[in-house]
Design a protein around this motif. Structure first.
Motif, PDB file in Angstrom:
ATOM      1  N   UNK A  39       0.829  -1.199   0.000  1.00 27.29           N
ATOM      2  CA  UNK A  39       0.000   0.000   0.000  1.00 27.29           C
ATOM      3  C   UNK A  39       0.870   1.257   0.000  1.00 27.29           C
ATOM      4  N   UNK A  40       0.269   2.345  -0.445  1.00 23.88           N
ATOM      5  CA  UNK A  40       0.949   3.630  -0.452  1.00 23.88           C
ATOM      6  C   UNK A  40       0.025   4.733   0.052  1.00 23.88           C
ATOM      7  N   UNK A  41       0.591   5.763   0.687  1.00 24.98           N
ATOM      8  CA  UNK A  41      -0.234   6.854   1.204  1.00 24.98           C
ATOM      9  C   UNK A  41      -0.602   7.824   0.085  1.00 24.98           C
ATOM     10  N   UNK A  42      -1.655   8.608   0.326  1.00 26.34           N
ATOM     11  CA  UNK A  42      -2.159   9.558  -0.659  1.00 26.34           C
ATOM     12  C   UNK A  42      -2.031  10.975  -0.097  1.00 26.34           C
ATOM     13  N   UNK A  43      -1.323  11.826  -0.826  1.00 25.53           N
ATOM     14  CA  UNK A  43      -1.223  13.235  -0.476  1.00 25.53           C
ATOM     15  C   UNK A  43      -1.529  14.052  -1.729  1.00 25.53           C
ATOM     16  N   UNK A  44      -2.234  15.161  -1.546  1.00 23.14           N
ATOM     17  CA  UNK A  44      -2.556  16.035  -2.667  1.00 23.14           C
ATOM     18  C   UNK A  44      -2.514  17.485  -2.198  1.00 23.14           C
ATOM     19  N   UNK A  45      -1.866  18.332  -2.980  1.00 30.85           N
ATOM     20  CA  UNK A  45      -1.807  19.757  -2.658  1.00 30.85           C
ATOM     21  C   UNK A  45      -1.519  20.540  -3.931  1.00 30.85           C
ATOM     22  N   UNK A  46      -1.817  21.822  -3.886  1.00 34.40           N
ATOM     23  CA  UNK A  46      -1.507  22.696  -5.010  1.00 34.40           C
ATOM     24  C   UNK A  46      -0.150  23.354  -4.769  1.00 34.40           C
ATOM     25  N   UNK A  47       0.478  23.876  -5.806  1.00 30.56           N
ATOM     26  CA  UNK A  47       1.804  24.505  -5.630  1.00 30.56           C
ATOM     27  C   UNK A  47       1.803  25.686  -4.672  1.00 30.56           C
ATOM     28  N   UNK A  48       0.649  26.334  -4.476  1.00 25.83           N
ATOM     29  CA  UNK A  48       0.601  27.511  -3.621  1.00 25.83           C
ATOM     30  C   UNK A  48       0.310  27.177  -2.162  1.00 25.83           C
ATOM     31  N   UNK A  49       0.018  25.908  -1.859  1.00 26.56           N
ATOM     32  CA  UNK A  49      -0.285  25.524  -0.481  1.00 26.56           C
ATOM     33  C   UNK A  49       0.989  25.224   0.288  1.00 26.56           C
ATOM     34  N   UNK A  50       0.945  25.509   1.574  1.00 30.19           N
ATOM     35  CA  UNK A  50       2.066  25.182   2.447  1.00 30.19           C
ATOM     36  C   UNK A  50       2.074  23.681   2.715  1.00 30.19           C
TER      37      UNK A  50
END
Length: 275
Positions: A39-50
């Motif tokens: 299994x692998x974890x899921x992370x998502x963010x935009x370039x402008x987010x900290x």
């Protein structure tokens, strides 16, 4: 969002339990190789987010891979029961017209009424041609042929077959009633650059894929092929104790994620019920 995060955890735990249950169910199967869910974890963010303000969004299944480690062995009184001490796989070919090639660690072979040596699925064991001194003359899949027991000696067809021996190098030798010996060939074996890329088809059989890479075909005792033990069978590589511990851990993960969903549900009800 916490609902979906915990839901992904529930699905992951359920998949993990299914894989472990399949391992336990096949603990007594000849040539079976245990599987492991990754299994692998899921992370998502935009370039402008900290990046310090991003919470994980759950987990996903990266793949279910089979572990081609050596299984334990049990002795047998049958010459055609074969076990591999090494990384090789037996090559078998299905019946016409498809004649589908597959690879197996299940060395439980037996002859048909017409002398063909087949495995538990009815596929025929393949041999490689040899010269007068037992050296392989063609180590390609196209050069392999069906293992068929002869009915009589080459010089005297009336002399019946009395014995068949298979050496550590896979050399098959037939002995006849008149004392004559005949080398039939060597048991064809294969290895792959990426064994975990093989596609399982059931009954401890696999087929090559683009991920596994092309097979390297040769006889036993060459490179990583390993040796062949006649009169033995390889059991599964499943460790029941380890599987039960992993099953308990998967159950606890399932319960924890279910509890997280319950907590999120209660929190949502409380917020909605505020006046």
């Amino acid at each position: 969002m916490s609902f979906y995060t915990s839901l992904s955890g529930l699905k992951a735990s359920q998949t993990d339990m299914s894989v472990i249950s399949n391992n336990i169910a096949n603990a007594g199967a000849v040539g079976f190789k245990r599987s492991k869910a990754q299994f692998g974890d899921i992370f998502a963010s935009s370039p402008t987010q900290s990046t310090k303000m991003i919470a994980g969004q759950g987990t996903r299944l990266n793949g279910i891979t089979q572990q081609f480690t050596q299984g334990s062995y049990e002795s047998s009184e049958k010459t055609l029961d074969l076990a591999i001490v090494g990384e090789g796989l037996f090559i078998v070919k299905g019946e016409p017209p498809r004649e589908q090639v597959s690879y197996t660690r299940n060395g439980s072979f037996e002859p048909t009424p017409d002398g063909y040596v087949i495995d538990t699925t009815g596929a025929r064991l393949q041999l490689l041609p040899v010269d007068a001194v037992g050296n392989v003359t063609d180590n390609t899949l196209a050069g392999a042929f069906d293992f068929q027991l002869p009915t009589g000696a080459p010089s005297d067809p009336a002399s019946a077959l009395v014995n068949v021996t298979i050496g550590l190098d896979g050399l098959v030798t037939a002995t006849f009633a008149n004392g004559e010996d005949q080398m039939l060939g060597k048991v064809a074996m294969a290895t792959f650059p990426t064994m975990s890329g093989l596609r399982p088809t059931g009954d401890a059989h696999w087929q090559s894929t683009g991920e596994s890479g092309p097979p390297t075909i040769d006889a036993a005792t060459n490179g990583p092929m390993g040796a062949i033990r006649s009169g033995a069978l390889e059991r599964s590589n499943v460790d029941i104790t380890e599987e039960l511990v992993m099953l308990m851990a998967a159950q606890r993960n399932f319960q924890a994620n279910a509890k997280a969903i319950e907590g999120a549900s209660q929190l949502t009800q409380t917020i909605i019920g505020l006046r």
